[in-house]
Every structure is written in C-alpha cells, then in structure tokens.
Design a protein around this motif. Structure first.
Motif, short mmCIF file in Angstrom:
data_model
loop_
_atom_site.label_atom_id
_atom_site.label_comp_id
_atom_site.label_asym_id
_atom_site.label_seq_id
_atom_site.Cartn_x
_atom_site.Cartn_y
_atom_site.Cartn_z
N SER A 89 35.84 40.40 44.76
CA SER A 89 36.30 39.20 45.46
C SER A 89 37.70 39.51 45.97
O SER A 89 38.63 39.61 45.17
N PHE B 275 32.17 36.87 34.19
CA PHE B 275 32.75 35.68 34.80
C PHE B 275 31.62 34.68 35.03
O PHE B 275 30.45 35.06 35.07
N ASN C 43 38.84 38.31 33.19
CA ASN C 43 39.27 36.93 33.50
C ASN C 43 38.84 35.95 32.41
O ASN C 43 39.66 35.21 31.88
N THR D 99 30.39 33.05 37.62
CA THR D 99 29.46 33.26 38.74
C THR D 99 28.59 34.51 38.49
O THR D 99 27.44 34.55 38.90
N THR D 100 29.16 35.49 37.79
CA THR D 100 28.39 36.70 37.46
C THR D 100 27.25 36.33 36.52
O THR D 100 26.09 36.69 36.74
N GLU E 107 27.62 39.76 44.01
CA GLU E 107 26.87 39.67 42.74
C GLU E 107 25.42 39.30 43.01
O GLU E 107 24.49 39.88 42.44
N GLN F 12 32.50 36.15 49.96
CA GLN F 12 33.24 36.12 48.69
C GLN F 12 32.48 36.84 47.60
O GLN F 12 31.31 37.21 47.79
N SER G 71 42.59 32.48 42.94
CA SER G 71 41.55 33.00 43.84
C SER G 71 41.64 32.36 45.22
O SER G 71 41.45 31.14 45.35
N ASP H 235 33.46 45.07 38.20
CA ASP H 235 33.90 43.85 38.88
C ASP H 235 35.39 44.06 39.12
O ASP H 235 36.21 44.04 38.19
N LYS I 109 39.65 37.68 47.26
CA LYS I 109 40.50 36.49 47.14
C LYS I 109 41.52 36.66 46.00
O LYS I 109 42.35 35.81 45.78
N LYS I 110 41.38 37.77 45.25
CA LYS I 110 42.35 38.02 44.17
C LYS I 110 43.27 39.17 44.63
O LYS I 110 44.16 38.95 45.44
N CYS J 32 37.82 42.55 40.91
CA CYS J 32 38.70 41.49 41.44
C CYS J 32 40.19 41.74 41.26
O CYS J 32 40.99 41.50 42.14
N ARG J 33 40.58 42.23 40.06
CA ARG J 33 42.02 42.35 39.76
C ARG J 33 42.35 43.81 39.41
O ARG J 33 43.03 44.10 38.43
C1 LIG Z 1 36.21 38.24 37.46
C2 LIG Z 1 35.62 37.49 38.61
N1 LIG Z 1 34.46 37.91 39.14
C3 LIG Z 1 33.90 37.29 40.20
C4 LIG Z 1 34.49 36.18 40.78
C5 LIG Z 1 33.79 35.49 41.92
O1 LIG Z 1 34.49 35.62 43.12
P1 LIG Z 1 34.38 34.54 44.30
O2 LIG Z 1 35.05 33.29 43.81
O3 LIG Z 1 35.08 35.17 45.45
O4 LIG Z 1 32.93 34.32 44.57
C6 LIG Z 1 35.69 35.71 40.26
C7 LIG Z 1 36.34 34.51 40.87
O5 LIG Z 1 37.21 33.88 40.33
C8 LIG Z 1 36.28 36.39 39.15
O6 LIG Z 1 37.46 36.00 38.62
#
Ligand SMILES: Cc1ncc(COP(=O)(O)O)c(C=O)c1O
Length: 470
Positions: A255, A125, A186, A127-128, A104, A99, A52, A215, A257-258, A217-218
C-alpha cells in the motif's frame, strides 16, 4: 553540544484545522453512534486515525504530478514507477493497483485454490485477514510471544516465531500456498522485523517450497530500525538494507499510502512470470489496464517519487524520533503504552489505563471516544471491536488479546507541538479516568465490523445505582 534536529522540511502550504466546541463534539459522537469512523474530518482537530494516505507530499512529488501522462496504455509514469520498483526493491515485475487490499485480493483469490488453506504471517492486517477468509482460507498469526506483550521490551517484536512456523510447515506444508511477513507489524504495534528473521523465514519457505511474500507497507521504517538495532547493520545505508530484505522474497504487496508517501496507490510485485500473467488478466477486470491499474498517471508518479524520497535517512531519523519522543511524553505522564514505540504510531494500553471497564464493554473504544470528546483528537481502536468475535453458540464476546488505542502519526503532517497538545489531552483523561464509561455495541455487520458498527454508552455504576434507588 548535539541537540535533536527539528523537522527536516519547511512549510510551504498550510491546511486549516479547527477545534470545535465541546457541545458540537458531543453531538457528533451521539449522531455517529460513538464510532470515530462516522465523524466528519472537518470536525476533528488532530487526526491520528491513520498514517495511511494521510502523508504530506513534497514539492518534488507535486511537481511530478504535473507530469502525469494520462494515456490509457503505456503512460510514462508507469515506466518511471517500474524503474523505481526495480531500483528500490529489485523486483522485475509489478502491477499497479489503487490500494494495498487490491494486491491482497489478487494474490489470495489466485493462490487460495480450495477451502481450508492456511496463510501464516507475523500478524495479518485486517484487510489481509479478510481477503484470506473471503477466499476460504485461514489467516494464522505466528508473531513471537514477546510481540503479544505490550510491556515487554524487545528490539524486534514483529519477528515471526520460527519454531512455530517450522512445526506448521512440517505438519501442513501441502495446505500452505504462500507465507507472508508484514513489515513493520502494524496489528502488533508497528514493531519491526529483523533482517535475520526475514532471511530465516525465507530459508524455511525455500526448504518447504512455499512462496514467500512481504507486506511491504512500511518497508523503509522497518529498514531504519534494522540499521539502528541489528548488529552489523549500522554502517549500511537504508537503501542497501531494503534491497537485501526484498532479495529474500518472491514478491510483495504494497500500500503506497504508507511508505510510498502518497495519498493513494499500491502495487503487487513478483518474480513469478506465470503468476503475473494470471494476475494481469484479473487486474484488467477489477482495476484497469496493467499500466495504470486504477490510478491516474499523476498518482503513479507521486508513488514513484515517494518510494525514492522515503529512503532519505534525515527524514527517517526525524520520523522515528518523533514517534519515540511522543511515546516518551506519554510515559512521563503515566499513560501506559506499548513498548518500545514502533514506526508509525503510539499504542496506548487501554486495559491498563481503564481497568474498571470490562473487555465486553470495549475499553479501547471508550478511550478513543474520550480522546475526541475531551480534545477533538481521533485515534483508532485496535482491540475487541476490531478483532473480537462473537461465540457462535452463546453469542458472548471472545475478546481480542490486547485492548489498544493507536495514535498514528501521519508522515510530515504534524509538528511536535501538535503532539504535545495530544499528550496534554491524555493527561486530562488520566486524571478523570475513573469517570469513563464502557460501551454496548448496538449494530455490527458480519465482515470487518469495526468500520461500520455503532455503540451506546453504558450507564456508570453511580447512575445505575441512582436508577435502581429511583
Ligand atoms: C500492514 C498493512 N497491510 C495492508 C494494508 C491495506 O492497505 P490499503 O489500505 O491501501 O488497502 C494496510 C493499511 O493500513 C496495512 O497497514
């Protein structure tokens, strides 16, 4: 003869990394309370902590950074990103955020209007989950049973359990303000979700009138797996598959960042104009004006270009192939890993590798300490440190269902020889595994404890015996 192609890029800029001496690494471990979060990055040789925000950007992205428009309102890069999100995902509206967790926060703080609401997902995840719980909700994981078994081979271990989801909707639909699906999954090993499963979840949500958010991200890695593994999808482009996946959703959190291939950034996209207006006002309070959302214009441009670039199928073929061949190296060395390998990381089953360390001594944390100590490699614990809970009355650990160490592979950063080095370090650890010691948690904050908790090593049984005799 067909042979696997090497990295589909050539190196233009390099960044020095250095293996410190064993004594220095030992000092960092002790000073950092055996938490890998406390080790300075320059003291790490091969950093596989996360995928990330760690991607290497392309020359095209860096060129775009020079065209950052840093105007407070209406920067050109906002419009570029809006066009990209419409082209790639098909969502008409979006809000940039710095981010993913801010997306979320915006979504759950708005939709969780009273305590006791439930948000299902394949696996949330961390943070979720934290954003749902912080707003008085319950984050429910409903991944298929195969997704919880590290050794079980299944092409789409990230799929939602549709039977359990339907039962939940039948019993509690009035308490479910939104249903999520995480691509790839993840927390469950980076495992993909099939197109059929996305569609079925979407249909269930429509039947019960529940908004459906992904979500994302990937998203590109997930689409590559669909192309490779799902019947009837092999001839389609990844871009077409992505478009179809998101056509089933009401919106997404992302995000960047992925699979945005950027070092910072994210967004929330939606089809719901009313919701958008509410979120926009919140965004102004917590992140900034809605055309920059906490990001510089240049960052918006990097994300916009990254989201297009990540659909390159030569890149995805190499990327997923690199993860797979790293997993194969470990399997050949007898290191138990989660199978099949997922999109962005290889997950080692620490409970199987270190059966002598009980779960209340955090075997996966012990393995990540050994990886740093023996080879300067940094991975992350995904086990009882991250997901375990203390029993409210007895204080005893309620352990996580799996004890994994995730070795994430940053995008376009490491060559295959870096990964061969890591496999070699793990072979050494395999040979000395009986000497590895468990850990005792000495400090833990209440929320997201894995980020800041500290440990000390427990004495080995031999040392304990010596101490008793002495
Ligand atoms: C599946 C998933 N959701 C949400 C996030 C949260 O993203 P961020 O780190 O940009 O806040 C991540 C971060 O690793 C994640 O892998």
């Amino acid at each position: 003869m067909s042979r696997p192609l090497p990295e589909p890029w050539r190196v233009k800029v390099v960044e020095k990394i250095e293996l410190l001496s064993r004594e220095e690494r030992e000092r960092y471990l002790v000073e950092g309370g055996f938490s890998l979060f406390q080790i300075p990055s320059e003291a790490v040789f091969v950093d596989m902590f996360t995928d990330s925000g760690t991607s290497a950007m392309s020359d095209w992205q860096w060129a775009g950074m020079m065209q950052g428009d840093e105007a407070y309102a209406g920067a050109r890069n906002f419009y570029n990103l809006r066009q990209t999100i419409q082209d790639v995902f098909g969502f008409p509206h979006f809000l940039p955020v710095h981010q993913g967790r801010v997306a979320e926060n915006l979504l759950f703080s708005t939709l969780l209007t009273r305590p006791g609401l439930i948000v299902p997902n394949n696996c949330h995840f961390d943070t979720t989950r934290a954003n749902i719980e912080a707003n008085g909700g319950t984050a429910l994981d409903l991944v298929i049973p195969e997704g919880r078994n590290p050794q079980f081979n299944h092409p789409f271990k990230g799929n939602m359990d549709l039977g359990r989801l339907r039962r939940l909707f039948l019993e509690k639909s009035q308490d479910i303000p939104v249903c999520m699906l995480t691509l790839t999954n993840n927390s469950g090993g980076g495992q993909p979700v099939s197109l059929g499963n996305v569609k079925a979840v979407s249909e269930l949500c429509r039947e019960f009138d529940i908004p459906f958010y992904i979500d994302a991200c990937r998203f590109a890695e997930n689409a590559w797996f669909i192309k490779q593994r799902e019947a009837g999808q092999g001839q389609r482009t990844v871009a077409e598959i992505v478009h179809e996946v998101f056509s089933y959703a009401d919106g997404c959190t992302m995000s960047a960042k992925k699979d945005g291939l950027a070092n910072m950034g994210g967004f929330l996209a939606t089809r719901d104009v009313e919701l958008l207006e509410v979120l926009k006002q919140k965004l102004i309070v917590i992140e900034g004006f809605p055309t920059y959302g906490g990001l510089a214009g240049r960052d918006l441009e990097a994300v916009s270009r990254g989201l297009r670039e990540v659909l390159d199928e030569n890149y995805l073929r190499f990327r997923i192939g690199q993860v797979e061949s790293f997993g194969a190296m470990l399997s050949r060395a007898g290191i138990p890993i989660m199978r099949p390998t997922g999109g962005h990381a290889v997950y080692i089953d620490a409970r199987q590798l270190l059966p002598h360390i009980p779960q209340d001594q955090f075997p996966a944390q012990a393995l990540s300490v050994a990886l740093y100590r023996e080879g300067g490699v940094r991975g992350v614990e995904i086990g009882s440190v991250m997901f375990g809970k203390d029993h409210p009355e007895t204080g005893e650990l309620i352990p996580a269902s799996m004890e994994l160490v995730r070795l994430a592979i940053p995008r376009r950063v490491f060559t295959n020889s870096h990964l061969e080095y890591v496999a070699g370090v793990l072979e050494d650890i395999r040979d000395m595994r009986h000497d590895l010691r468990g850990l005792r948690m000495t400090y833990a904050p209440k929320v997201l404890r894995h980020f800041s908790c500290r440990f000390e090593e427990v004495e080995s049984q031999v040392e304990e015996l010596v101490a008793v005799v002495a």
